[in-house]
Each structure stands twice: as C-alpha cells, then as structure tokens.
Design a protein around this motif. Structure first.
Motif, short mmCIF file in Angstrom:
data_model
loop_
_atom_site.label_atom_id
_atom_site.label_comp_id
_atom_site.label_asym_id
_atom_site.label_seq_id
_atom_site.Cartn_x
_atom_site.Cartn_y
_atom_site.Cartn_z
N ALA A 1 1.01 4.08 -2.91
CA ALA A 1 0.84 5.51 -2.67
C ALA A 1 2.02 6.31 -3.23
CB ALA A 1 0.67 5.77 -1.17
N LYS B 1 0.83 -1.20 0.00
CA LYS B 1 0.00 0.00 0.00
C LYS B 1 0.86 1.25 0.00
CE LYS B 1 -4.06 -1.98 2.30
NZ LYS B 1 -4.89 -1.96 3.53
N THR C 1 1.91 6.54 -7.01
CA THR C 1 0.97 7.56 -7.46
C THR C 1 1.63 8.94 -7.46
OG1 THR C 1 -0.87 6.25 -6.59
CG2 THR C 1 -1.29 8.57 -7.08
#
Length: 496
Positions: free
Chosen positions: A229, A225, A232
């Motif tokens: 992130a 995760k 991105t």
C-alpha cells in the motif's frame, strides 16, 4: 537460539500461573524472532511430535516382535515337542509289542534308544515350560513314563499308562494353544492402541503445522500488504511516507530498508529539482549569448569578419558546443537507463581503441603542458565489446583527467591482462577526490565538491554514463583517489 529465547523471557511475572506466564512470554518474544527462528521453532515442534510417534511406534514394534519371538521360539516349539513325544510314545509301544511277538533283539535295542530320546525330549520340554500347571503336568508325565519303561519289558503293560501319557501331552498342547491365542489377542490390542495413538499424535502434528503456517504466513503477509500500500502511494510521487513495523525479523528489516529508500528517493527528488534549475540556467546562458551575438551581427556592428566578429563567432561556437554536449549526455543517459541503447558487440582489440583515444586527447593535454603516456601490454587478448562505447568511456575519463590535472602534470594510461579480465587504468596527478565524494561520483548529476569543480562546471553525467556502459559489458568501473594526490580510474572488461 535457545540462549536468545531464554534471554528474551520476561522474569517479572512470577506471580502469574505457569501456563499464562509462558504464553505471555512467548507473545512478547514472537515479534523479536526472525522468520528463520520462527520456522525453526515450528519445525522443532513438529519434529518433536514425529519423534514421539516414532519412539512410541518403535517401542510397540519391539513389544510385538518380542511376543512373536516368544510364540515362535517357545510356544510353537513346545507344541511341536508335545506332538513329537506323542508319536515317540506310540512308536516305542509298537516296538515293545514287536519284541514280545517276534523276540528279535533289534526291537529291544530300538526300544532302549527311543527311551533315551524320550528322556532328552522331556528335559527340553521342561525347559520350554512357562506355567506352574505345565510343570506339574510334565512331572506327572515323567512319573507315568518311567513307570512304563521300568517295568520288565517281558511283562504286560497297562494300556492306561499309554493313554495317560498321551492325554497329558495333548492337554499341554491345548493349554499352550490357549496361551498363544491370548498372546495374539494381546498383540491385536496393542497394535490397535498404538495405531489410535499414532493417528491422534499425527493429527495434532498436522493441526500444529497448519497453525504454524498460518501464523508465520500472517506475520509475513500483513506487513507486506502494508508495504504494498505504501509503495502505491510512493509511486504517485509522495516520498515522505514511513512504515513503523515493530517486529525485528526480516520483514522489519525490509520495512527499515523501505524507509531508507523513501529518504533516498526524497533526496533524489531534491537533486532532480536542483538539476533542472541548473540545466535551465545552462541552457539560458548559451542561448542568450547566441542571441546577443546574432543581434550584434545583424546590427552590423561586427562588420566584415573583423577581429571582433571572430570573437563573437567564437563565443557562439563555444556556447553551442556546451549546449550540444549537455543535450547529448542527457539523451545518452536517458537511453541507457531506459535500456534503449543498442550495443554492437564484436571481437575487438582494446589496444587500438586506447591508442586512438590518447591520440585524440594528446593535443588538449599538450595545451596544459601535461605529459600523457601509455603503457599497454603486448598482445592483449581480443575481447567482445562495442568499440565506440568503450571509446566513449576512455575519452570521458581522459577528458576528466586533463580537466582536473594542473598544468605540468602527468597522465598515464595502462592496459594489461589480469586473471580473466583486461584491466585499464587512467592515472593522473590531479586534484584528487575526497573519501566522501568517492562513493557518489558515479551517480548522475554528482561532482566532487572542490574549488576547481566550482570553476569548471559540468553536467555530472559522464561517469554515470561510463558505469552504465561497463555494466552492459559485464564489467566494472571504480576509482582510487586521495585528495591532493591524484586519481586512478580503473575498469575491467571480461575476456570471455
């Protein structure tokens, strides 16, 4: 793996309780294990529980089997023997009565034969006796039986002896029946206990498996995760991001690779900026030359195609060619990277393609007094390829060889079959490439850092385009070179 775990354990906490000490060590150890090792530990725990359940179940089955074997081989046989002996006694008594009634010697012989059989049965019954009470009853039976058989057959016999023997055997049968019932009840209790314990251990194994899956999944999903992130953010153009993951497993290695990727992207971004500056400069120079030449011609300075006009027109042509080639290389590379190039794969003879390329470059080589030769194997196999794209690769490699080979040098083009490929080598006696540059010259906008390269500027796109074309043909391309001793550019085309 056990040695690895042992070496990781913290031995400075001996004052703590054993359970807390083990828990602390495992917490310290867990982040340093790979996902493979974590899964192996979990599976070993589950396998251990399954083995425990299996061993316990097998032990219980052996016990139940032993009980069943005892019942079948001893208890049932004991009861069957008793029933048979009762029938034998009654039959023997009828034989005696028939002898007394008829006086036939055959009945007397039958009586004696039945006595021998009864003695053998008594011996077998003694072997099957398990309890002290049974042995006492068998002794009483023997005593009564021998009293019964030792009396003169011609004299009368008390009916009480027959009844005593039958009742004794029936009592032994009833007693052994009670023993069988107790064993069966014991078997049911053992089976029930085993089933309950097996269910408990299975539930523990199931819960442990769920907990293990949860912790392993969490140790994988949480860092992923974070990676997602950060990815991105990077997708928005921020290449300065870094991820700090303390674990040493595959996720930790992935995070380290991610950080390296960010560094590379940052470097590529810098190179892109430099490239744009270089391209702008390269665009500006020929355009300025074209503009000035045109201005001179418009002012009438050149006059009618005088020598000066020819020189200016030559400048226009040279700069225009440079600009056009640069634009074509940029467009070709952009299309290749975007997967927009269409290939016309057809069965072709690469020998013909090589000969055409050499013939086209020979004039340029002769201008530098470079000896260019071919060494093509006879009857090279026909391969499925895009002839124009392969020609582009060979022309680019030959152009570089001529460009970076000093006057009076030599270039040899070889083509031959190797295993399931066609191998093409373009070898020159040029300036060569350093080891530091070999690993990056196939990257776009990269050129070997040499004095000649600084004088002969290019876009650094030709070799990158060649690599894309070879990858589309399921082939490969590389260079073997030594600084100051020339280079050999080699590519392989699969025959099938």
């Amino acid at each position: 793996m056990f040695t690895y775990i042992k070496n990781r354990l913290n031995t400075n906490q001996l004052s703590m309780p054993f359970s807390l000490r083990i828990g602390q060590r495992l917490r310290n150890l867990w982040p340093n294990l790979t996902i493979y090792q974590k899964m192996i530990m979990g599976y070993m725990l589950i396998v251990f529980m399954v083995v425990v359940v299996s061993i316990y179940t097998i032990t219980i089955l052996f016990r139940l089997n032993a009980i069943s074997t005892t019942i079948l081989s001893h208890d049932i046989a004991f009861i069957d023997m008793n029933k048979r002996m009762i029938n034998s006694i009654l039959s023997q008594d009828r034989t005696r009565e028939n002898y007394l009634l008829l006086g036939d010697r055959l009945f007397l012989d039958s009586f004696q034969e039945k006595k021998k059989e009864m003695i053998r049965d008594i011996t077998s019954l003694e072997g099957l006796a398990a309890a002290h009470k049974e042995r006492e009853e068998i002794e009483f039976f023997k005593k009564v039986y021998f009293e019964y058989t030792n009396i003169n057959i011609n004299t009368g016999t008390s009916r009480k002896q027959i009844d005593d023997m039958v009742k004794t055997l029936e009592g032994l049968t009833a007693y052994r029946g009670d023993v069988i019932n107790k064993k069966m009840e014991n078997s049911r209790e053992i089976g029930g206990s085993a089933a309950r314990l097996a269910v408990i251990i299975s539930m523990i194994a199931f819960i442990s498996a769920i907990a293990l899956a949860f912790f392993i999944t969490r140790s994988i999903s949480e860092p992923i995760k974070r990676l997602q992130a950060e990815t991105t953010i990077i997708a928005k153009g921020n290449f300065s991001r870094r991820i700090d993951i303390s674990s040493r497993d595959e996720i930790g290695e992935l995070a380290e690779a991610f950080n390296i990727m960010c560094y590379k992207l940052n470097e590529l971004e810098r190179l892109k900026s430099e490239f744009i500056a270089n391209v702008s400069h390269e665009f500006r120079t020929p355009l300025t030359s074209l503009k000035e030449a045109n201005n001179l011609m418009l002012d009438g300075i050149a006059g009618r195609t005088t020598e000066k006009q020819q020189r200016l027109l030559g400048i226009i042509r040279e700069e225009s060619d440079k600009l056009i080639k640069m634009i074509h290389d940029l467009l070709d590379l952009s299309k290749l990277e975007a997967g927009m190039v269409r290939y016309n794969f057809m069965p072709s003879d690469i020998s013909i393609v090589i000969e055409k390329c050499v013939d086209e470059m020979r004039l340029l080589a002769e201008g530098k007094h470079i000896d260019m030769n071919m060494d093509i194997g006879e009857r090279l196999p026909i391969v499925l390829m895009d002839s124009e794209k392969i020609k582009q690769v060979i022309t680019n490699l030959l152009s570089n060889a001529v460009k970076f080979t000093p006057d009076g040098g030599r270039i040899i083009v070889k083509g031959f079959e190797e295993d399931a490929n066609i191998r093409v080598e373009i070898t020159d006696t040029g300036i060569g490439i350093s080891k530091e540059d070999i690993g990056r010259i196939f990257d776009k906008f990269q050129q070997a850092d040499t004095i000649i390269n600084k004088k002969i500027r290019g876009t650094g796109l030709g070799l990158s385009i060649a690599r894309h074309i070879m990858e589309a043909h399921k082939g490969s391309i590389w260079v073997e070179s030594e600084l100051g001793k020339g280079s050999s550019f080699i590519f392989l085309l699969p025959i099938k």
